[in-house]
Write a protein that holds these residues in place. Structure first.
Motif, PDB file in Angstrom:
ATOM      1  N   HIS A  72       0.896  -1.171   0.000  1.00 53.99           N
ATOM      2  CA  HIS A  72       0.000   0.000   0.000  1.00 53.99           C
ATOM      3  C   HIS A  72       0.931   1.217   0.000  1.00 53.99           C
ATOM      4  O   HIS A  72       1.474   1.589   1.035  1.00 53.99           O
ATOM      5  CB  HIS A  72      -0.881  -0.045   1.239  1.00 53.99           C
ATOM      6  N   ILE A  73       1.123   1.827  -1.173  1.00 58.53           N
ATOM      7  CA  ILE A  73       2.201   2.810  -1.334  1.00 58.53           C
ATOM      8  C   ILE A  73       1.759   4.263  -1.183  1.00 58.53           C
ATOM      9  O   ILE A  73       2.590   5.151  -1.046  1.00 58.53           O
ATOM     10  CB  ILE A  73       2.906   2.622  -2.697  1.00 58.53           C
ATOM     11  N   LEU A  74       0.455   4.504  -1.209  1.00 62.99           N
ATOM     12  CA  LEU A  74      -0.015   5.887  -1.172  1.00 62.99           C
ATOM     13  C   LEU A  74      -1.492   5.925  -0.808  1.00 62.99           C
ATOM     14  O   LEU A  74      -2.259   5.060  -1.239  1.00 62.99           O
ATOM     15  CB  LEU A  74       0.194   6.517  -2.562  1.00 62.99           C
ATOM     16  N   THR A  75      -1.880   6.907  -0.015  1.00 61.89           N
ATOM     17  CA  THR A  75      -3.305   7.149   0.263  1.00 61.89           C
ATOM     18  C   THR A  75      -3.659   8.535  -0.266  1.00 61.89           C
ATOM     19  O   THR A  75      -2.947   9.504  -0.008  1.00 61.89           O
ATOM     20  CB  THR A  75      -3.601   7.062   1.771  1.00 61.89           C
ATOM     21  N   ILE A  76      -4.749   8.599  -1.036  1.00 60.87           N
ATOM     22  CA  ILE A  76      -5.199   9.868  -1.608  1.00 60.87           C
ATOM     23  C   ILE A  76      -6.532  10.227  -0.953  1.00 60.87           C
ATOM     24  O   ILE A  76      -7.463   9.412  -0.959  1.00 60.87           O
ATOM     25  CB  ILE A  76      -5.383   9.756  -3.140  1.00 60.87           C
ATOM     26  N   LYS A  81     -16.512  13.807  -5.191  1.00 60.77           N
ATOM     27  CA  LYS A  81     -15.808  13.299  -4.020  1.00 60.77           C
ATOM     28  C   LYS A  81     -16.455  12.001  -3.540  1.00 60.77           C
ATOM     29  O   LYS A  81     -17.636  11.992  -3.204  1.00 60.77           O
ATOM     30  CB  LYS A  81     -15.850  14.350  -2.914  1.00 60.77           C
ATOM     31  N   PRO A  82     -15.706  10.884  -3.527  1.00 62.94           N
ATOM     32  CA  PRO A  82     -16.283   9.652  -2.977  1.00 62.94           C
ATOM     33  C   PRO A  82     -16.388   9.748  -1.460  1.00 62.94           C
ATOM     34  O   PRO A  82     -15.770  10.625  -0.841  1.00 62.94           O
ATOM     35  CB  PRO A  82     -15.266   8.575  -3.395  1.00 62.94           C
ATOM     36  N   GLU A  83     -17.152   8.848  -0.876  1.00 65.28           N
ATOM     37  CA  GLU A  83     -17.343   8.880   0.576  1.00 65.28           C
ATOM     38  C   GLU A  83     -16.138   8.308   1.319  1.00 65.28           C
ATOM     39  O   GLU A  83     -16.080   8.347   2.548  1.00 65.28           O
ATOM     40  CB  GLU A  83     -18.609   8.089   0.946  1.00 65.28           C
ATOM     41  N   VAL A  84     -15.188   7.757   0.560  1.00 64.84           N
ATOM     42  CA  VAL A  84     -14.022   7.121   1.184  1.00 64.84           C
ATOM     43  C   VAL A  84     -12.738   7.661   0.566  1.00 64.84           C
ATOM     44  O   VAL A  84     -12.747   8.222  -0.528  1.00 64.84           O
ATOM     45  CB  VAL A  84     -14.068   5.584   0.988  1.00 64.84           C
ATOM     46  N   ASP A  85     -11.628   7.471   1.289  1.00 60.31           N
ATOM     47  CA  ASP A  85     -10.318   7.781   0.721  1.00 60.31           C
ATOM     48  C   ASP A  85      -9.904   6.647  -0.218  1.00 60.31           C
ATOM     49  O   ASP A  85     -10.533   5.581  -0.246  1.00 60.31           O
ATOM     50  CB  ASP A  85      -9.283   7.960   1.842  1.00 60.31           C
ATOM     51  N   VAL A  86      -8.849   6.891  -0.967  1.00 58.30           N
ATOM     52  CA  VAL A  86      -8.404   5.928  -1.991  1.00 58.30           C
ATOM     53  C   VAL A  86      -6.982   5.479  -1.685  1.00 58.30           C
ATOM     54  O   VAL A  86      -6.123   6.294  -1.315  1.00 58.30           O
ATOM     55  CB  VAL A  86      -8.489   6.582  -3.390  1.00 58.30           C
TER      56      VAL A  86
END
Length: 345
Positions: A208-212, A220-225
């Motif tokens: 898991h290399i990055l959280t956007i 805007k989605p309801e969750v982070d990516v």
């Protein structure tokens, strides 16, 4: 012309921004298709950098949409970028990019779930499985609705060394809902540990290399990516056919809050369930009171090896479906009830 001994680097000419492309072609994200656009080119550049050095690479991008990540890939000095887009609304904007990058961008109007990539790139790119990964990459901002079935499909391709993996240990850099990204990379015993964790980790090195943040996307989605990178292992950690592993893992996680013997028991017909489940766990040397999330890949290796032997001894075992048996039992019980009702009349 580039000076002798130096490499020329390609950069896209000035173009309308992604936001302007969306306006120009009147593009709107379709909620039913779980589409979300990433407009910030600094973030798309970051995703592409996380994929590794793409100089002279051949890249397969899935779900390019309005072309944000596409631009960043083209600016990474790739030899060729193949994009597969199902939604025809995005094709004109992608064509504009193709015109700005002559000979570098190939557009296919199709479905990533059915597109055959085996012959898309030159044969000369192929590497032996034991060698370093080929200069072929898969990159994509996946719609949430297809991300899980697609990664399962590609993991099966890794197992069979076909599809995108005919070239060798092709690396993948893909976006998922943060929760799914956490499941894919979850360690043994963690709350997020799931079927996906085991299926991905027995075949690949998964990071898991990055959280956007969700706010970076439109809408805007309801969750982070989460951005996840997959590098196939030279040797899988479970050396059994994909369908055998999938079956054992899927059943183990049927009842994730129960002891593992409960879900693993569903591998066997009711008449032999207790005896066969005990045999499976004993021969695999797995504690029946472990929860599914506490089972390591090594545990699953032992379980799959023993289950495969049991299927070899009883070929009907692999085709057994506990839901089908449940349905048949309900149907028989209903018939008995109907017979009793008729006899009372």
């Amino acid at each position: 012309m580039a000076a002798s001994g130096t490499l020329s680097t390609f950069r896209l000419p000035p173009l309308p921004t992604i936001r302007e492309i969306i306006k120009l072609f009147r593009l709107q994200a379709v909620k039913q298709l779980s589409q979300n656009f990433l407009l910030d080119l600094r973030l798309t550049d970051k995703i592409v950098r996380k994929a590794g050095d793409l100089t002279n690479a051949y890249v397969y991008e899935v779900g390019p949409g309005p072309g944000g990540i596409t631009r960043s890939i083209l600016n990474a000095n790739v030899t060729e970028l193949l994009v597969v887009e199902k939604d025809s609304r995005f094709i004109p904007g992608l064509q504009m990019l193709s015109d700005a990058a002559p000979g570098k961008l190939r557009i296919v109007h199709g479905d990533v779930l059915t597109y055959k990539i085996e012959r898309a790139f030159p044969e000369s790119l192929k590497r032996r499985w034991e060698d370093d990964p080929p200069n072929v990459h898969i990159i994509g901002n996946l719609p949430f609705s297809v991300s899980t079935p697609l990664i399962i499909k590609w993991l099966e391709n890794v197992s069979c060394k076909d599809g995108p993996f005919v070239y060798g240990r092709t690396q993948m850099t893909l976006t998922f809902q943060k929760e799914v990204a956490e499941r894919l990379t979850a360690s043994t015993g963690s709350k997020q540990r799931s079927r996906l964790s085991v299926m991905a980790q027995y075949l690949c090195n998964v990071q898991h290399i990055l959280t956007i943040p969700g706010r970076a996307f439109v809408p805007k989605p309801e969750v982070d990516v989460g951005v996840v990178r997959f590098t196939p292992l030279t040797r899988p950690r479970i050396e059994q056919p994909f369908k055998v592993v999938e079956r054992v893992v899927q059943n183990a996680f049927q009842f994730r809050r129960k002891y593992c013997y409960r879900g693993l028991g569903m591998l066997f017909p009711e008449v032999q369930r207790v005896e066969s489940t005990e045999k499976l766990l004993e021969l695999a040397d797995v504690d029946p009171t472990l929860r599914p999330s506490q089972l390591s890949v090594s545990h699953f290796k032992s379980l799959c090896d023993v289950y495969r032997k049991m299927c070899d001894e009883d070929p009907h075992l692999f085709t057994y479906n506990f839901r089908e048996e449940l349905k048949q039992n309900k149907s028989k019980n209903q018939e008995r009830e109907n017979d009793k009702e008729r006899s009372r009349r």
